[in-house]
Structure formats: structure tokens, C-alpha cells
Design an enzyme around this catalytic site. Structure first.
Site, PDB file in Angstrom:
ATOM      1  N   TYR A 167     -19.740   2.401   0.111  1.00 29.35           N
ATOM      2  CA  TYR A 167     -18.410   1.940   0.514  1.00 29.35           C
ATOM      3  C   TYR A 167     -18.053   2.484   1.904  1.00 29.35           C
ATOM      4  CZ  TYR A 167     -13.303   1.420   0.179  1.00 29.35           C
ATOM      5  OH  TYR A 167     -11.986   1.093   0.396  1.00 29.35           O
TER       6      TYR A 167
ATOM      7  N   TRP B 157      -5.059   3.076   1.141  1.00 31.79           N
ATOM      8  CA  TRP B 157      -4.188   2.912  -0.019  1.00 31.79           C
ATOM      9  C   TRP B 157      -2.929   2.093   0.306  1.00 31.79           C
ATOM     10  CZ3 TRP B 157      -3.817   7.998  -3.366  1.00 31.79           C
ATOM     11  CH2 TRP B 157      -5.104   8.393  -3.757  1.00 31.79           C
TER      12      TRP B 157
END
Length: 165
Positions: free
Chosen positions: A3, A28
Site C-alpha cells: 500500500y 483519513w
């Protein structure tokens, strides 16, 4: 991780193709509204009085989309110069603590949020345990210092409530 490597490869490709570009890292992201982001989902569950299990071993930098937009507008309008900038609200927090803050912000009992380990919540891509972004270098490059994640969250929840009510 795969990732993280894929993100880094993308950043390097952009800077190789466009050496004067600015890569903005964020983390986020949430709107707090009616979407499917973490905060929106937690707010709906909280409003329904649902109990949830949330990982307490992933730490990051929650970022309100409105704050990211402000950073991007600073880049367009100002003399912020750096090949790489971090654009995230200030502070590091676990998903568990963030979820408890959402529950409290909508007037629900934060004790309805229960902590669990990442091993109990498998995802298609492994998430890093610590992915918080610091802003020191971005502020030195000219960005306005970010506000605390908890202030941004309270604002997002209040704005979402005003749109609904």
C-alpha cells in the site's frame, strides 16, 4: 507495505513527469455528512444507538475535507513552495478514539464503541499501524498551521447536523 510502496511510486512518477508539481499527502479523509467515510458511518451508527467495534491499534491523522480544501486553495493562491506537503489536521489518534469522539459529538454514549485489534477486522489491504502525518515541514513551506483533529471533527459533525436539521 505494498500500500505504502504504491503511493510512493505514484508520487515519484508525478514529480519525475512534472518537476515543478507539488504532491500533497493527506490521510483519513472524511466529510462528516451522508457519505460512506468513517466519520459519516460512525455518526449514523451513533444516531441509531448502535454498538460498534473499532480498531484501537491503528493511529493516523483524521482530515476533514473542508480543511484539505483550504490547503489546496492556499497552494493555488499563494507562494507555498515545496515538492511534497502534508495536509492533515493536527494530532494523531486511533480509529477507536476517533469513533468515540464522533459518538460524543452527536450526543451518543461513547461507551458504545468497543476497542478491538486489527486482527479482528481484516481488510483487503493491510493498513499500517501508524500513519500519522506531521505538518512541521509544510508549515515551514508556507501553509497555515492545521487545526486539531478534534476541533475539525466537532465542526464537521455540527455542519452535518445543520444540513440535516
Amino acid at each position: 507495505s505494498v500500500y505504502g510502496r504504491s503511493k510512493l511510486d505514484g508520487e515519484q512518477a508525478v514529480l519525475a513527469a512534472l518537476p515543478t508539481a507539488t504532491v500533497v499527502r493527506t490521510a483519513w479523509l472524511y466529510t462528516g455528512g451522508a457519505g460512506q467515510d468513517f466519520v459519516a458511518v460512525m455518526a449514523r451508527k451513533a444516531a441509531g444507538g448502535e454498538s460498534v467495534e473499532v480498531v484501537d491499534d491503528q493511529i493516523g491523522s483524521p482530515t476533514y475535507v473542508a480543511d484539505l480544501t483550504d490547503v489546496l486553495l492556499q497552494l493555488v493562491d499563494g507562494d507555498v513552495g515545496a515538492p511534497l506537503l502534508h495536509a492533515a489536521d493536527a494530532g494523531a489518534v486511533s480509529r477507536f478514539t476517533q469513533a468515540q469522539a464522533v459518538y460524543a459529538a452527536v450526543g451518543a454514549d461513547p461507551d458504545l464503541v468497543r476497542p478491538v485489534g486489527t486482527d479482528r477486522m481484516p481488510r483487503p489491504a493491510r493498513r499500517p499501524a501508524y500513519s500519522a502525518l506531521g505538518s512541521r515541514d509544510s508549515v515551514a513551506a508556507g501553509l497555515v498551521p492545521p487545526r486539531p483533529w478534534s476541533d475539525a471533527l466537532a465542526d464537521a459533525v455540527a455542519r452535518a447536523a445543520n444540513r440535516i436539521g
